[in-house]
Design a protein around this motif. Structure first.
Motif, mmCIF file in Angstrom:
data_model
loop_
_atom_site.group_PDB
_atom_site.id
_atom_site.type_symbol
_atom_site.label_atom_id
_atom_site.label_comp_id
_atom_site.label_asym_id
_atom_site.label_seq_id
_atom_site.Cartn_x
_atom_site.Cartn_y
_atom_site.Cartn_z
ATOM 1 N N GLY A 100 0.818 -1.048 -0.197
ATOM 2 C CA GLY A 100 -0.024 0.134 -0.130
ATOM 3 C C GLY A 100 1.107 1.008 -0.021
ATOM 4 N N ILE A 101 0.686 2.076 -0.982
ATOM 5 C CA ILE A 101 1.570 3.303 -1.010
ATOM 6 C C ILE A 101 0.764 4.550 -1.353
ATOM 7 N N GLY A 102 0.067 4.818 -0.190
ATOM 8 C CA GLY A 102 -0.879 6.136 -0.294
ATOM 9 C C GLY A 102 -0.332 7.246 0.598
ATOM 10 N N LEU A 103 -1.155 7.797 1.255
ATOM 11 C CA LEU A 103 -0.660 8.782 2.093
ATOM 12 C C LEU A 103 0.501 8.544 3.073
ATOM 13 N N ILE A 104 0.178 7.131 3.749
ATOM 14 C CA ILE A 104 1.050 6.679 4.932
ATOM 15 C C ILE A 104 2.221 6.290 4.197
ATOM 16 N N GLY A 105 2.017 5.130 3.276
ATOM 17 C CA GLY A 105 3.061 4.378 2.590
ATOM 18 C C GLY A 105 4.267 5.262 2.035
ATOM 19 N N LYS A 135 -2.438 -1.928 -5.248
ATOM 20 C CA LYS A 135 -3.254 -2.530 -5.852
ATOM 21 C C LYS A 135 -3.570 -2.198 -7.450
ATOM 22 N N SER A 136 -3.397 -0.867 -7.582
ATOM 23 C CA SER A 136 -3.435 -0.500 -9.137
ATOM 24 C C SER A 136 -2.226 -0.243 -9.730
ATOM 25 N N GLU A 137 -2.107 -0.471 -11.226
ATOM 26 C CA GLU A 137 -1.067 -0.118 -11.855
ATOM 27 C C GLU A 137 -0.440 1.260 -11.938
ATOM 28 N N ALA A 138 -1.631 2.224 -11.852
ATOM 29 C CA ALA A 138 -1.405 3.478 -11.864
ATOM 30 C C ALA A 138 -0.514 3.863 -10.436
ATOM 31 N N THR A 139 -0.852 3.288 -9.310
ATOM 32 C CA THR A 139 -0.105 3.619 -8.070
ATOM 33 C C THR A 139 1.015 3.087 -8.119
ATOM 34 N N ARG A 140 1.114 1.915 -8.765
ATOM 35 C CA ARG A 140 2.694 1.123 -8.535
ATOM 36 C C ARG A 140 3.447 1.927 -9.646
ATOM 37 N N CYS A 158 0.266 -1.028 4.570
ATOM 38 C CA CYS A 158 -0.297 0.710 4.571
ATOM 39 C C CYS A 158 -1.487 0.694 3.683
ATOM 40 N N SER A 159 -2.488 -0.271 3.833
ATOM 41 C CA SER A 159 -3.555 -0.303 2.864
ATOM 42 C C SER A 159 -4.704 -0.123 3.807
ATOM 43 N N PRO A 160 -6.011 0.106 3.283
ATOM 44 C CA PRO A 160 -7.057 0.125 4.327
ATOM 45 C C PRO A 160 -7.405 -1.159 5.144
ATOM 46 N N ASP A 201 1.927 -2.917 11.122
ATOM 47 C CA ASP A 201 1.002 -2.116 9.965
ATOM 48 C C ASP A 201 0.779 -0.661 10.440
ATOM 49 N N VAL A 202 0.090 0.105 9.747
ATOM 50 C CA VAL A 202 -0.288 1.403 10.238
ATOM 51 C C VAL A 202 -1.564 1.767 10.321
ATOM 52 N N GLY A 203 -2.647 0.569 10.380
ATOM 53 C CA GLY A 203 -4.024 0.723 10.428
ATOM 54 C C GLY A 203 -4.586 1.390 11.730
ATOM 55 N N SER A 204 -5.671 2.234 11.315
ATOM 56 C CA SER A 204 -6.530 2.845 12.437
ATOM 57 C C SER A 204 -7.219 2.225 13.594
ATOM 58 N N VAL A 205 -7.413 0.868 13.182
ATOM 59 C CA VAL A 205 -7.883 0.043 14.389
ATOM 60 C C VAL A 205 -6.951 -1.202 14.574
ATOM 61 N N ILE A 208 -0.333 8.271 14.622
ATOM 62 C CA ILE A 208 -1.321 9.258 14.849
ATOM 63 C C ILE A 208 -1.089 10.539 14.242
ATOM 64 N N ALA A 209 -1.065 10.347 12.881
ATOM 65 C CA ALA A 209 -0.715 11.469 12.064
ATOM 66 C C ALA A 209 -1.354 11.162 10.596
ATOM 67 N N GLY A 210 -1.942 12.390 10.238
ATOM 68 C CA GLY A 210 -2.532 11.938 8.920
ATOM 69 C C GLY A 210 -2.838 13.320 8.169
ATOM 70 N N SER A 218 -5.267 11.673 -0.018
ATOM 71 C CA SER A 218 -4.602 10.328 0.079
ATOM 72 C C SER A 218 -3.900 10.134 -1.310
ATOM 73 N N GLY A 219 -3.378 8.941 -1.427
ATOM 74 C CA GLY A 219 -2.712 8.738 -2.866
ATOM 75 C C GLY A 219 -1.199 8.658 -2.599
ATOM 76 N N PRO A 220 -0.387 8.161 -3.592
ATOM 77 C CA PRO A 220 1.048 8.193 -3.882
ATOM 78 C C PRO A 220 1.625 9.641 -3.560
HETATM 79 P P1 NAP Z 1 -4.474 5.703 0.800
HETATM 80 O O1 NAP Z 1 -4.040 7.044 0.711
HETATM 81 O O2 NAP Z 1 -5.927 5.868 0.423
HETATM 82 O O3 NAP Z 1 -3.676 4.688 0.200
HETATM 83 C C1 NAP Z 1 -4.077 3.204 0.387
HETATM 84 C C2 NAP Z 1 -3.154 2.452 -0.410
HETATM 85 O O4 NAP Z 1 -3.411 1.059 -0.316
HETATM 86 C C3 NAP Z 1 -2.844 2.530 -1.947
HETATM 87 O O5 NAP Z 1 -1.613 2.502 -2.270
HETATM 88 C C4 NAP Z 1 -3.855 1.492 -2.624
HETATM 89 O O6 NAP Z 1 -3.378 1.285 -3.730
HETATM 90 C C5 NAP Z 1 -3.589 0.443 -1.408
HETATM 91 N N1 NAP Z 1 -4.502 -0.553 -1.601
HETATM 92 C C6 NAP Z 1 -5.927 -0.531 -1.574
HETATM 93 N N2 NAP Z 1 -6.551 -1.811 -1.427
HETATM 94 C C7 NAP Z 1 -5.388 -2.752 -1.471
HETATM 95 C C8 NAP Z 1 -5.421 -3.934 -1.586
HETATM 96 N N3 NAP Z 1 -6.377 -4.746 -1.447
HETATM 97 N N4 NAP Z 1 -4.236 -4.667 -1.706
HETATM 98 C C9 NAP Z 1 -3.157 -3.839 -1.469
HETATM 99 N N5 NAP Z 1 -3.268 -2.754 -1.611
HETATM 100 C C10 NAP Z 1 -4.156 -1.742 -1.319
HETATM 101 O O7 NAP Z 1 -4.726 5.234 2.527
HETATM 102 P P2 NAP Z 1 -3.918 5.883 3.798
HETATM 103 O O8 NAP Z 1 -4.277 7.236 4.164
HETATM 104 O O9 NAP Z 1 -2.337 5.923 3.352
HETATM 105 O O10 NAP Z 1 -4.113 4.868 4.679
HETATM 106 C C11 NAP Z 1 -3.419 3.618 4.816
HETATM 107 C C12 NAP Z 1 -3.711 2.988 6.098
HETATM 108 O O11 NAP Z 1 -3.053 3.962 7.146
HETATM 109 C C13 NAP Z 1 -4.990 2.683 6.443
HETATM 110 O O12 NAP Z 1 -5.272 1.443 7.013
HETATM 111 C C14 NAP Z 1 -5.586 3.817 7.526
HETATM 112 O O13 NAP Z 1 -6.500 3.230 8.409
HETATM 113 C C15 NAP Z 1 -3.981 4.157 8.213
HETATM 114 N N6 NAP Z 1 -3.957 5.382 8.503
HETATM 115 C C16 NAP Z 1 -4.411 6.357 7.873
HETATM 116 C C17 NAP Z 1 -4.212 7.986 8.528
HETATM 117 C C18 NAP Z 1 -4.701 8.894 7.589
HETATM 118 O O14 NAP Z 1 -4.827 9.991 8.117
HETATM 119 N N7 NAP Z 1 -5.168 8.842 6.210
HETATM 120 C C19 NAP Z 1 -3.600 8.029 9.503
HETATM 121 C C20 NAP Z 1 -2.844 6.946 10.325
HETATM 122 C C21 NAP Z 1 -3.150 5.461 9.579
HETATM 123 P P3 NAP Z 1 -4.222 1.892 -5.079
HETATM 124 O O15 NAP Z 1 -3.712 3.228 -5.027
HETATM 125 O O16 NAP Z 1 -3.704 0.900 -6.030
HETATM 126 O O17 NAP Z 1 -5.588 1.795 -4.823
#
Ligand code: NAP
Length: 307
Positions: free
Chosen positions: A12-17, A38-43, A72-74, A97-101, A125-127, A131-133
């Motif tokens: 998972g390479i979004g905001l946190i990754g 998950k997606s080719e676009a993000t990769r 670092c995914s949902p 992991d970095v999950g919120s639960v 506890i930061a965010g 979202s997204g890479p």
């Molecule tokens: P995000 O920006 O939406 O990024 C999510 C990433 O997960 C994307 O790279 C996405 O890939 C990937 N993903 C989605 N479904 C997937 C799957 N089935 N298999 C593999 N990869 C998958 O999310 P984020 O904000 O970084 O949050 C990630 C985690 O951090 C969550 O568990 C969240 O609870 C936790 N968190 C978030 C925050 C916050 O404020 N945002 C703070 C602390 C913790 P695609 O782009 O290809 O879909």
């Protein structure tokens, strides 16, 4: 520059990754970073931005030979991902992991792990509401808390190594049980998001006040809720599905307190209202004193320029 882990895999390479990738790069914490999304676009974007050295279209391939693997995914994706990567994890690898639960993450991930893998759940506890890479930045974790929820049989050396990693990212680290984490976060994060989503919905569905008026006059308070309510829908759906009991407990208490305020307004009980608002103001001051927000008026937004 001290390399803490030779190979780190980001699943998972979004905001946190991507923020983790930036801080690992800037401080030289990882010898090599591999990634899977998950997606080719993000990769493709992750490679283009230099977030990862190598990207894979399978999570199992991404974690091969990794010393540290960070989910670092949902949170709703963790069970299936653990099932996929479990057999590919290197003996002695540290999985976090970095999950919120946290309770649901332990429930979903642990059964899929082979012996010899150290699993230590975590939650920075930061965010932001982005979202997204492309949304990540190296400073995201500075002076923020990272909660680790080690399991009863977690190797203390692995806990120490993960603590050192988060400290190197700029965070303060605290340990607690997954259950306690879920209660604390239900009131400090999950309920505020639910309230924000709900107030935006209420405003959107009004008939007497038009949507354009809601937007035009939003500086009266509404806009501050909309920032939180702009957070990623997938992430937040998964949070509420996976922290149900704690959120319902806090929601019950919230509803009781809201009814008390409703009653005070109905009966013209100014004393109650004044007392509640005074206590709330004190909590805001404590947050500022703890360095968790700015003391600048209106969150430091610049005043509008003269026309
Ligand atoms: P995000 O920006 O939406 O990024 C999510 C990433 O997960 C994307 O790279 C996405 O890939 C990937 N993903 C989605 N479904 C997937 C799957 N089935 N298999 C593999 N990869 C998958 O999310 P984020 O904000 O970084 O949050 C990630 C985690 O951090 C969550 O568990 C969240 O609870 C936790 N968190 C978030 C925050 C916050 O404020 N945002 C703070 C602390 C913790 P695609 O782009 O290809 O879909």
């Amino acid at each position: 520059m001290t390399v803490l882990f030779e190979r780190v895999a980001l699943i998972g390479i979004g905001l946190i990754g991507s923020s983790l990738a930036h801080v690992m790069r800037s401080k030289g914490l990882a010898g090599e970073i591999t990634g899977y999304a998950k997606s080719e676009a993000t990769r493709a974007k992750s490679v283009e931005l230099g977030l990862v050295d190598r990207v894979f279209d399978s999570a199992a391939d991404a974690v091969k030979d990794a010393d540290l693997v960070i989910l670092c995914s949902p949170v709703g994706t963790y069970g299936a991902l653990a099932q996929e990567i479990g057999p590919a994890l290197k003996p002695g690898a540290l999985l976090t992991d970095v999950g919120s639960v946290k309770g649901a993450v332990v429930r979903d991930v642990l059964p899929h792990l082979p012996p010899g893998v150290n699993f230590i759940p975590g939650h920075p506890i930061a965010g932001t509401e982005q979202s997204g890479p492309e949304s990540g930045f190296a400073e995201l974790f500075i002076n923020r808390w990272c909660i680790l929820t080690p399991l009863p049989d977690s190797d203390p050396k692995a806990v120490e190594a993960l603590t050192g990693f988060w400290r190197a990212c700029g965070s303060n680290v605290e340990n607690m049980t997954p259950e306690h984490h879920d209660l604390v976060l239900a009131i400090t994060s999950h309920l505020p998001h639910l309230i924000a989503y709900n107030i935006v919905l209420t405003a959107a569905d009004l008939e007497e006040v038009t949507s354009s008026e809601v937007i035009k006059y939003s500086a009266g308070g509404f806009r501050d809720f909309t920032r939180i309510a702009a957070s990623d829908p997938t992430m937040w759906r998964d949070v509420f599905l996976n922290n149900r009991e704690a959120v319902l407990e806090m929601l019950g208490r919230f509803s009781e307190d809201l009814s008390a305020l409703q009653r005070a307004i109905r009966w013209g009980d100014g004393e109650t209202l004044f007392d509640v608002f005074t206590r709330s103001r004190q909590i805001r001051r404590s947050i500022i004193a703890a360095g968790q927000d700015t003391a600048a008026p209106d969150f430091g937004r610049n005043p509008p320029k003269a026309q």
